[in-house]
Design a protein around this motif. Structure first.
Motif, short mmCIF file in Angstrom:
data_model
loop_
_atom_site.label_atom_id
_atom_site.label_comp_id
_atom_site.label_asym_id
_atom_site.label_seq_id
_atom_site.Cartn_x
_atom_site.Cartn_y
_atom_site.Cartn_z
N GLU A 186 28.13 28.28 -57.81
CA GLU A 186 28.61 28.08 -56.45
C GLU A 186 29.94 28.78 -56.19
OE1 GLU A 186 27.09 23.60 -56.19
OE2 GLU A 186 27.23 24.75 -58.04
N TRP A 187 30.56 29.31 -57.25
CA TRP A 187 31.74 30.14 -57.07
C TRP A 187 31.32 31.60 -57.24
CZ3 TRP A 187 31.94 32.30 -61.88
CH2 TRP A 187 31.57 31.52 -62.98
N SER A 188 32.09 32.48 -56.63
CA SER A 188 31.72 33.90 -56.59
C SER A 188 31.87 34.58 -57.94
CB SER A 188 32.56 34.64 -55.55
OG SER A 188 33.94 34.56 -55.90
N ASP A 189 30.98 35.53 -58.20
CA ASP A 189 31.14 36.41 -59.36
C ASP A 189 32.27 37.42 -59.12
OD1 ASP A 189 29.08 35.14 -60.62
OD2 ASP A 189 27.66 36.81 -60.49
N LEU A 190 32.40 37.85 -57.86
CA LEU A 190 33.43 38.82 -57.51
C LEU A 190 33.76 38.66 -56.02
CD1 LEU A 190 35.05 41.12 -58.88
CD2 LEU A 190 33.34 42.72 -58.02
N ASP A 191 35.04 38.60 -55.72
CA ASP A 191 35.49 38.43 -54.33
C ASP A 191 36.73 39.29 -54.15
OD1 ASP A 191 36.24 37.64 -51.82
OD2 ASP A 191 36.26 35.49 -52.24
N ARG B 56 37.07 44.85 -64.01
CA ARG B 56 36.34 45.06 -65.26
C ARG B 56 37.24 45.13 -66.48
NH1 ARG B 56 34.42 49.99 -64.74
NH2 ARG B 56 34.74 50.39 -62.50
N GLU B 57 38.54 45.14 -66.28
CA GLU B 57 39.46 45.13 -67.42
C GLU B 57 39.43 43.79 -68.14
OE1 GLU B 57 43.30 46.24 -65.99
OE2 GLU B 57 42.64 48.26 -65.37
N ARG B 58 39.36 42.67 -67.38
CA ARG B 58 39.26 41.34 -68.00
C ARG B 58 38.51 40.33 -67.11
NH1 ARG B 58 42.13 40.07 -72.53
NH2 ARG B 58 42.05 37.83 -72.04
N TRP B 59 38.72 40.40 -65.82
CA TRP B 59 38.29 39.33 -64.93
C TRP B 59 36.81 39.02 -65.01
CZ3 TRP B 59 39.39 35.21 -62.36
CH2 TRP B 59 38.55 34.78 -61.32
N VAL B 60 35.94 40.03 -64.82
CA VAL B 60 34.51 39.75 -64.78
C VAL B 60 34.01 39.23 -66.13
CG1 VAL B 60 34.02 41.37 -62.93
CG2 VAL B 60 33.91 42.15 -65.30
N PHE C 287 35.99 37.42 -68.29
CA PHE C 287 36.53 36.07 -68.40
C PHE C 287 35.69 35.06 -67.63
CE2 PHE C 287 39.22 32.83 -66.34
CZ PHE C 287 39.63 32.13 -67.46
N CYS C 288 35.17 35.45 -66.49
CA CYS C 288 34.40 34.52 -65.65
C CYS C 288 33.20 33.93 -66.37
CB CYS C 288 33.94 35.23 -64.38
SG CYS C 288 35.26 35.45 -63.16
N LYS C 289 32.68 34.64 -67.35
CA LYS C 289 31.51 34.15 -68.08
C LYS C 289 31.81 32.90 -68.91
CE LYS C 289 29.71 38.85 -68.23
NZ LYS C 289 29.44 40.04 -69.08
N PHE C 290 33.09 32.64 -69.12
CA PHE C 290 33.49 31.48 -69.93
C PHE C 290 33.91 30.29 -69.07
CE2 PHE C 290 34.32 35.33 -72.41
CZ PHE C 290 33.57 35.05 -73.55
N LEU C 291 33.87 30.44 -67.76
CA LEU C 291 34.26 29.35 -66.87
C LEU C 291 33.19 28.24 -66.86
CD1 LEU C 291 35.56 31.38 -63.79
CD2 LEU C 291 36.94 30.08 -65.42
N PRO C 292 33.56 27.04 -66.44
CA PRO C 292 32.57 25.98 -66.33
C PRO C 292 31.41 26.40 -65.42
CG PRO C 292 34.77 25.06 -66.16
CD PRO C 292 34.93 26.56 -66.15
N SER C 293 30.23 25.95 -65.77
CA SER C 293 29.03 26.25 -64.99
C SER C 293 28.20 24.97 -64.89
CB SER C 293 28.21 27.35 -65.65
OG SER C 293 27.69 26.89 -66.89
#
Length: 236
Positions: A173-178, A199-203, A205-211
Motif C-alpha cells: 500500500e506504500w509506493s515503490d517509487l514516488d 537506484r543507488e540505495r533507495w529501491v 532498501f525498500c525491499k527490506f521494509l515491513p510488508s
C-alpha cells in the motif's frame, strides 16, 4: 495543461504513472494509484476528487467507463476536465471535456493509456506511445520516463516545461517509487537524475521494509547492507 501515461508492467505487476506539464507541482494532484487495483490521472482543470473518488469506485469493483460516467455526472465543471483510468485488468477509459484546450485527446495501447491537453500537437501522444512500446526491455521506471522524453521532443506542453512526476506502486500500500520535480527548467531531465539516484540505495532498501507478508520487515542492518550491496553489484 498536461500529458501523462498510465501503464502496467506485466513482468512485475507494478502500476505506474508518469506526467509532465508547464505548471507547478504536477505530482501533487494528477496521479492516483491503488496497488493491484488501478490508476487514475486527472488533468486539464484538475479535480482531485476524480482521483480520490475514482480509486474508491475501482476498489468497489466498478469498471473504468462506469467510473467516468459517475464522476462527470456530479461535476458541473466536467467540460473543463480530462481524466483517464486503467484498472489492474488492463481495462481503459478516458474523458476529455469539450472545453479542454487543443491539442487534446487520448490514446490507448496494450496495458497503457496516454492522455493530454494544451499540447503542441497530436504527435506528443503518438511519440510517447511509440517510445513506451520500443523500450519494452527497459526497467519500468526508465521505460515510463523514456516515453515522456519522446513526447516532449515532439512538442510536449505548448506553453513550455516546469514540473514532472513518476509514481509507481507494486503489491504494497506504500509506493515503490514516488518522484516529484515541482519546479525546474528541465523537469524530465531532473526526473531522470532522481530515478538514477533512487537506484543507488533507495529501491533496494525498500525491499527490506515491513510488508503485509512480513509485517516486521528486515531490521538486521548487516543483512540490509549486504542485500543492497549485492543488488547494486548485479546492476553493473
Amino acid at each position: 495543461m498536461t500529458w501523462s501515461i498510465i501503464a502496467k508492467d506485466n513482468a512485475t505487476g507494478q502500476i505506474g504513472i508518469a506526467v509532465a506539464t508547464k505548471f507547478f507541482a504536477v505530482g501533487a494532484r494528477v496521479p492516483h494509484i491503488a496497488p493491484a487495483i488501478g490508476a487514475i490521472a486527472t488533468q486539464a482543470l484538475v479535480n482531485p476528487y476524480y482521483g480520490i473518488d475514482g480509486l474508491r469506485l475501482l476498489r468497489e469493483g466498478s469498471c473504468p467507463r462506469e467510473i467516468i460516467e459517475t464522476l462527470i455526472a456530479t461535476d458541473a465543471g466536467h467540460a473543463s476536465r480530462q481524466l483517464h483510468i486503467m484498472d489492474a485488468k488492463g481495462r481503459i477509459a478516458a474523458y476529455t471535456g469539450k472545453d479542454c484546450v487543443d491539442w487534446c485527446g487520448h490514446l490507448e495501447g496494450n496495458d497503457f493509456s496516454i492522455a493530454g491537453n494544451m499540447l503542441a500537437n497530436g504527435r506528443v501522444l503518438d511519440d510517447t506511445a511509440k517510445a513506451y512500446v520500443a523500450n519494452a526491455q527497459a526497467p519500468f521506471a526508465r521505460r515510463l520516463i523514456a516515453a515522456m522524453h519522446a513526447g516532449e521532443k515532439a512538442g510536449g506542453d505548448k506553453r513550455g516545461r516546469q514540473s514532472a512526476a513518476l509514481l509507481i506502486y507494486g503489491e504494497e500500500e506504500w509506493s515503490d517509487l514516488d518522484l516529484r520535480v515541482d519546479d525546474h527548467a528541465d523537469p524530465l531531465a531532473e526526473l531522470d537524475r532522481l530515478e538514477a539516484v533512487s537506484r543507488e540505495r533507495w529501491v533496494h532498501f525498500c525491499k527490506f521494509l515491513p510488508s503485509r507478508k512480513n509485517p516486521a520487515g528486515i531490521t538486521d542492518r548487516a543483512v540490509i547492507d549486504a542485500g543492497i550491496a549485492a543488488a547494486i553489484e548485479s546492476q553493473r
